[in-house]
Design an enzyme around this catalytic site. Structure first.
Site, PDB file in Angstrom:
ATOM      1  N   HIS A   1       0.833  -1.198   0.000  1.00 27.12           N
ATOM      2  CA  HIS A   1       0.000   0.000   0.000  1.00 27.12           C
ATOM      3  C   HIS A   1       0.874   1.257   0.000  1.00 27.12           C
ATOM      4  CE1 HIS A   1      -3.299  -2.718   1.165  1.00 27.12           C
ATOM      5  NE2 HIS A   1      -4.102  -1.764   0.739  1.00 27.12           N
TER       6      HIS A   1
ATOM      7  N   LYS B   1      -0.596   4.684   4.686  1.00 29.72           N
ATOM      8  CA  LYS B   1      -1.439   3.694   5.362  1.00 29.72           C
ATOM      9  C   LYS B   1      -0.808   3.313   6.693  1.00 29.72           C
ATOM     10  CE  LYS B   1      -3.993  -0.606   4.688  1.00 29.72           C
ATOM     11  NZ  LYS B   1      -5.242   0.040   5.172  1.00 29.72           N
TER      12      LYS B   1
END
Length: 240
Positions: free
Chosen positions: A131, A135
C-alpha cells in the site's frame, strides 16, 4: 442523502467527488471526531479516519443512531463492543475489510481456491500486500480478511506478520509500503515443483470510494438496524 465525512484525506476527498456526482450532499468534512451537532445534520456517516479514532467515532455515531459506514481498518478488536452498542441503541453499522467490488470478488475467489487447496498439503501459502506510505495499519484489513478465510478452511492454524516469523502451521504475511500504491494483494501457494497465485491490484482509489458510497446508499434506503457487511449489500442490492 446527506453524508458526514469523518476523515477527509485522499479517500475522503474521492468519496466526496463521487457522492456529489451521484446527487448527494456533504454536510461536514472532519479530521477530528464527529460531535452531536455534526451528526444531527447527516443521514449517514462514512468514516475513513485513522485506526486510533475508529472506535470512538463509531461509539458517537451509534449512540446518536446515525447510520455508519466504517471504512477505517485496525479496529476489529472492538467488534464485540460495537455490536453490543448497535443492539442496545437500535442503530446500524456497516463495515468491510474493503469496499471495492473487485476485491469482494477476489475474496470469493480466495475461498474457492482454498476449498481446492485444502487437501494438498505440499503447497504452502504465502500472502503479501503493498500500500501507499500513508497507510497506518499493517497488515491491511483486506489481508487479514484473506488470511482468516484460509483459517476457516483449515489450510493454516493462524497467520503471522512479519512473514519470516511464521512457523509451518501459520500463514506468512508480509506488508510493504511504497509511494503511490493504491493497494495490491497477492496470495501464493508454493510447492517444491510449482506455485499458484491469485492477485488483485487496485488502479485507483475510486473503486474503494464508490463501494463506500453504495454502502451508505444501501444503509439509508434499507433503513435496517444491526451490523452489516459489504456482502449484505451485494446479496440484496438497492434499486437504482
Amino acid at each position: 442523502m446527506k453524508i458526514l465525512l469523518s476523515g477527509y484525506g485522499k479517500m475522503g476527498k474521492t468519496i466526496e467527488k463521487l457522492a456529489i456526482a451521484r446527487g448527494h450532499t456533504i454536510t461536514d468534512r472532519l479530521n477530528t471526531s464527529p460531535e452531536n451537532q455534526h451528526l444531527t445534520k447527516a443521514d449517514v456517516v462514512i468514516d475513513f479516519s485513522i485506526p486510533d479514532a475508529a472506535f470512538s467515532n463509531a461509539k458517537t455515531a451509534i449512540e446518536n443512531k446515525t447510520p455508519l459506514v466504517m471504512g477505517t481498518t485496525g479496529w476489529q478488536s472492538y467488534f464485540n463492543k460495537i455490536k453490543a452498542m448497535v443492539d442496545a441503541h437500535a442503530s446500524s453499522f456497516l463495515y468491510a475489510a474493503n469496499f471495492s467490488i473487485g476485491v469482494n470478488l477476489f475474496f470469493k475467489l480466495n475461498r474457492e481456491l482454498a476449498a481446492l487447496m485444502k487437501d494438498y498439503s505440499d503447497y504452502r501459502p504465502y500472502l503479501q500486500e503493498t500500500h501507499h506510505l500513508e497507510k497506518l495499519d499493517a497488515p491491511s484489513g483486506t489481508a487479514i480478511h484473506l488470511a482468516n478465510d484460509l483459517i476457516d478452511f483449515n489450510i493454516v492454524k493462524n497467520w503471522k506478520y512479519p512473514a519470516d516469523q511464521a512457523n509451518q502451521n501459520q500463514l506468512p504475511v508480509d506488508a510493504f509500503r511504497e509511494k503511490d500504491v493504491k493497494g495490491t494483494h497477492e496470495l501464493t501457494y508454493e510447492s517444491g515443483i510449482d506455485k499458484i497465485s491469485i492477485k488483485h491490484e487496485a488502479k485507483t482509489r475510486e473503486g474503494f470510494a464508490l463501494g463506500a458510497v453504495i454502502a451508505a446508499e444501501w444503509l439509508y434506503q434499507k433503513q435496517k438496524t444491526g451490523v452489516f457487511t459489504m456482502q449484505n449489500v451485494l446479496q440484496n442490492p438497492i434499486k437504482s
